[in-house]
Design a protein around this motif. Structure first.
Motif, short mmCIF file in Angstrom:
data_model
loop_
_atom_site.label_atom_id
_atom_site.label_comp_id
_atom_site.label_asym_id
_atom_site.label_seq_id
_atom_site.Cartn_x
_atom_site.Cartn_y
_atom_site.Cartn_z
N ASN A 1 0.74 -1.14 0.03
CA ASN A 1 -0.04 0.12 -0.06
C ASN A 1 0.77 1.35 -0.08
O ASN A 1 0.56 2.29 -0.56
CB ASN A 1 -0.83 0.18 1.37
CG ASN A 1 -2.07 -0.97 1.09
OD1 ASN A 1 -2.48 -1.39 0.01
ND2 ASN A 1 -2.66 -1.49 2.02
N GLN A 2 1.92 1.18 0.64
CA GLN A 2 2.95 2.45 0.77
C GLN A 2 3.39 2.65 -0.54
O GLN A 2 3.58 3.64 -1.10
CB GLN A 2 4.12 1.93 1.62
CG GLN A 2 3.81 2.16 3.12
CD GLN A 2 4.97 1.69 4.05
OE1 GLN A 2 5.91 1.63 3.70
NE2 GLN A 2 4.33 1.97 5.44
N ASN B 1 -6.65 2.23 -7.76
CA ASN B 1 -7.64 2.03 -6.62
C ASN B 1 -8.60 0.92 -7.18
O ASN B 1 -9.47 0.49 -6.55
CB ASN B 1 -8.44 3.18 -5.89
CG ASN B 1 -7.36 3.98 -5.15
OD1 ASN B 1 -6.69 3.39 -4.74
ND2 ASN B 1 -7.77 5.42 -5.27
N SER C 1 0.69 3.91 -3.03
CA SER C 1 0.39 5.37 -2.94
C SER C 1 1.45 6.46 -3.51
O SER C 1 1.08 7.41 -3.75
CB SER C 1 0.45 5.91 -1.28
OG SER C 1 1.70 5.69 -0.94
N ARG C 2 2.39 5.88 -3.94
CA ARG C 2 3.20 6.67 -4.81
C ARG C 2 3.26 6.76 -6.30
O ARG C 2 3.89 7.22 -6.84
CB ARG C 2 4.92 6.35 -4.31
CG ARG C 2 5.22 6.60 -2.90
CD ARG C 2 6.61 6.36 -2.67
NE ARG C 2 7.10 5.21 -2.91
CZ ARG C 2 7.10 4.23 -1.97
NH1 ARG C 2 6.62 4.26 -0.79
NH2 ARG C 2 7.59 2.96 -2.50
N GLN D 1 -3.99 7.42 -9.53
CA GLN D 1 -4.59 6.53 -8.34
C GLN D 1 -6.00 6.13 -8.62
O GLN D 1 -6.19 5.01 -8.07
CB GLN D 1 -4.39 7.86 -7.18
CG GLN D 1 -2.99 8.04 -6.63
CD GLN D 1 -2.66 6.73 -5.78
OE1 GLN D 1 -3.26 6.21 -5.04
NE2 GLN D 1 -1.42 6.39 -6.15
#
Length: 247
Positions: free
Chosen positions: A21-22, A34, A25-26, A30
């Motif tokens: 997830n980290q 998702n 997120s970059r 997005q």
């Protein structure tokens, strides 16, 4: 201690949901990430890092001069960015500073007058007067008349124009909307577009936005300014200590 959820194993490396997830997120796009397909592709990309890392180790690429130069450059950039972040991370603007800035810069937070109105646009004054009579006699509501007669695209919404600021409409329309009585049927008003019947539903006069509405924006602006000042000061000290010469 809660056990971390493993969602994949690549080249013997367990990939947890938290670390993935980290990484996700970059990643840009997005909205796509998702989605189930987006997460699947992102996980495959992340797993590739471990697979090709093994390939690099097997072939000795990690010992090559070119790779070591790349690593040195990457370390320099990352450490430089991290060091700067650490120097400015605790710099914020206090409420007192924000309020002082707000008081000294009232003009920056001026909100112009706004009006919410609807209209009926026709090509001739005669047609506009006829429609006006129908509305005044109660034969049609303003909205129904707009849908039936208005030549403006707003007809589909009963003539609704939404909210607009002073000066956004043509001069004659603007004058009527911002000086006429709220709730009263105005017109016909002649403009270059034709003849308008206008009803102003709401109007707010020019005012200064309250501090509470702009405090966050002021805080971000002042913090950025203070951080930049700290950056310049730290840079000057580093140049004095370590030197910088352009040739």
């Amino acid at each position: 201690m809660e056990e971390k959820k493993v969602i994949a194993v690549a080249a013997g490396k367990e990939i947890t949901e938290e670390e993935f997830n980290q990484f996700a997120s970059r990643v840009e796009q997005q909205d796509f990430i998702n989605t189930p397909e987006g997460r699947k592709q992102a996980l495959a990309q992340y797993a590739n890092y471990f697979l090709f890392e093994k390939l690099g180790e097997e072939k000795g690429y990690d010992k090559s001069e070119e790779f070591l130069k790349l690593m040195d450059g990457a370390r320099r950039e990352l450490l430089s960015q991290y060091a700067l972040t650490q120097e400015v991370k605790d710099i914020v603007a206090t409420e007192e500073e924000c309020r002082e800035y707000y008081e000294k810069n009232q003009a920056m937070f001026q909100r112009g007058a706004q009006a919410k109105a609807k209209h009926i646009l026709t090509a001739t004054e005669e047609e506009s007067q006829r429609i006006l009579g129908e509305i005044q006699r109660g034969e049609k509501s303003f909205e129904d008349a707009a849908k039936e007669y208005s030549t403006c695209p707003s007809a589909a919404k009963g003539g609704e124009l939404g909210t607009f600021g002073r000066g956004q409409m043509v001069k004659e329309f603007d004058e009527a909307a911002f000086t006429g009585e709220v709730g009263k049927l105005l017109g016909p008003v002649k403009t270059n577009f034709g003849y308008h019947l206008i009803v102003v539903d709401e109007r707010t006069e020019a005012s200064v936005a309250p501090f509470e509405q702009v405090a966050s924006r002021i805080g971000q602006q002042l913090a950025a300014q203070k951080q930049n000042e700290k950056y310049m000061a730290v840079r000057a000290n580093l140049i004095e200590k370590y030197g910088l010469e352009y040739k």
